[in-house]
Enzyme design. Structure first.
Site, short mmCIF file in Angstrom:
data_model
loop_
_atom_site.label_atom_id
_atom_site.label_comp_id
_atom_site.label_asym_id
_atom_site.label_seq_id
_atom_site.Cartn_x
_atom_site.Cartn_y
_atom_site.Cartn_z
N ARG A 122 0.85 -1.20 0.00
CA ARG A 122 0.00 0.00 0.00
C ARG A 122 0.89 1.24 0.00
O ARG A 122 0.97 1.99 0.98
CB ARG A 122 -0.93 -0.03 1.20
CG ARG A 122 -1.77 -1.29 1.22
CD ARG A 122 -2.94 -1.18 2.16
NE ARG A 122 -4.12 -0.73 1.44
CZ ARG A 122 -5.30 -0.51 2.00
NH1 ARG A 122 -5.45 -0.68 3.28
NH2 ARG A 122 -6.33 -0.11 1.29
N GLN A 127 -0.26 2.31 -6.18
CA GLN A 127 -1.67 2.64 -6.02
C GLN A 127 -2.54 2.23 -7.21
O GLN A 127 -3.65 1.77 -7.05
CB GLN A 127 -1.84 4.13 -5.76
CG GLN A 127 -2.46 4.36 -4.40
CD GLN A 127 -2.40 5.81 -3.97
OE1 GLN A 127 -1.92 6.66 -4.70
NE2 GLN A 127 -2.87 6.10 -2.79
N ASP A 130 -3.79 -1.27 -6.92
CA ASP A 130 -4.45 -1.65 -5.66
C ASP A 130 -5.85 -2.19 -5.96
O ASP A 130 -6.83 -1.45 -6.01
CB ASP A 130 -4.52 -0.42 -4.74
CG ASP A 130 -5.09 -0.76 -3.37
OD1 ASP A 130 -5.61 -1.88 -3.20
OD2 ASP A 130 -5.02 0.10 -2.48
N SER A 133 -8.71 -1.66 -3.06
CA SER A 133 -9.38 -0.37 -2.97
C SER A 133 -10.32 -0.13 -4.15
O SER A 133 -11.45 0.31 -3.96
CB SER A 133 -8.35 0.76 -2.89
OG SER A 133 -7.64 0.65 -1.69
N TYR A 230 -5.44 -0.77 8.87
CA TYR A 230 -6.54 -1.74 8.90
C TYR A 230 -7.14 -1.78 10.31
O TYR A 230 -6.52 -1.37 11.28
CB TYR A 230 -6.02 -3.15 8.56
CG TYR A 230 -5.64 -3.34 7.11
CD1 TYR A 230 -6.61 -3.38 6.12
CD2 TYR A 230 -4.30 -3.49 6.75
CE1 TYR A 230 -6.26 -3.57 4.79
CE2 TYR A 230 -3.94 -3.67 5.41
CZ TYR A 230 -4.93 -3.71 4.44
OH TYR A 230 -4.58 -3.89 3.13
#
Length: 294
Positions: A122, A127, A130, A133, A230
């Protein structure tokens, strides 16, 4: 002769996605790869074979995977698919490895090199890759759309000459990427939105989207977040206090959406059978964590 990248049709009946788009095929071809897309791979994603052909792919059949050096998939390949892969093939997919030890062992036995997309670090550079997400964002949106469709009444307050219909009450449990998108979508549709999460940072995010935050805010709550951002697994005592607060709240809600997930563990059980029984007739519950226990 360049290396061959193969994009198969997903075999899971509930999986409409495909692991490549015409845009990504074009980029792979530009890098010198021979891209083979199985016929019909993109049909359920509304991408006809011709679009892949125009982007530089060859349209092939399932058996062409034997020539592949790299296989791009959405879901982890099953035993039947692995039989056709040559040892050393790089397989890139959402592997869903937690709790699926036999399936992971099967990948090792087949001699493939497996890359799990959900283990992408992450960090800013990664990104755009990802998958958690991007897919959670869409799932949060879809949860509200599906919930509203089943609810069968208007979500916003409706004022008419004949009287007023109150706004629907929507409660979102778990304010990660999916939960935040669900809050934003329900708010846009005019619902009265409340949300809960065990992470303190979520309180501000919920408020910024115009929803009300609901949680037992004790000392344990204040420390409840991992370094990766998280949610942590909470103590039995905290879970009991939180359950008492939410059970009273759920009884008044029209739509409840649960999104809470903890990486590598079964999803926390947030809604008991008794809570469901307390809900109003015509209300609904959308569980996004169902594959992890829910």
């Amino acid at each position: 002769m360049g290396q061959t990248v193969f994009i198969p049709r997903e075999l899971d009946a509930n999986e409409p996605r495909v692991a490549a788009s015409p845009d990504t095929v074009k980029r792979l071809a530009a890098l010198g790869f021979d891209v083979v897309v199985e016929a019909g791979a993109g049909t359920r994603s509304r991408i006809p074979d011709e679009e892949f052909s125009k982007a530089g792919a060859t349209i092939g059949k399932a058996s062409d995977v034997v020539k592949a050096d790299v296989v791009l998939k959405v879901r982890r390949p099953g035993d039947a698919e692995l039989k056709s892969y040559k040892p050393g093939t790089a397989v890139i997919a959402i592997m869903d490895p937690y709790g699926n030890d036999a399936a992971v062992a099967a990948l090792a036995k087949a001699g493939v090199t497996a890359f799990s997309m959900e283990f992408m670090p992450r960090i800013t550079r990664a990104q755009s890759m990802d998958v958690l997400s991007s897919q959670a964002n869409l799932a949060g949106y879809q949860a509200v759309i599906d919930g509203a469709s089943e609810y069968d009444r208007a979500l916003p307050m409706m004022m008419t000459a004949a009287g007023t219909v109150p706004a629907a009450k929507v409660f979102i449990m778990g304010v990660g990427v999916a939960g935040l998108q669900a809050i934003a979508t329900a708010r846009r549709l005019g619902a009265v939105v409340t949300a809960t999460d065990v992470r303190p940072a979520a309180k501000e995010q919920v408020a910024s989207l115009g929803a009300k935050f609901l949680a037992v805010e004790d000392e344990e709550f204040k420390a409840a977040e991992t370094a990766g951002g998280y949610a942590k697994e909470m103590s039995k005592e905290y879970q009991a206090k939180q359950a008492a607060l939410t059970s009273e709240h759920i009884a008044k809600q029209d739509i409840v959406i649960t999104t809470a997930l903890i990486p590598g563990r079964p999803a926390p059980k947030l809604v008991s059978a008794a809570m469901v029984a307390s809900m109003k007739p015509g209300s609904g519950l959308v569980d996004l964590a169902v594959e992890r226990g829910g």
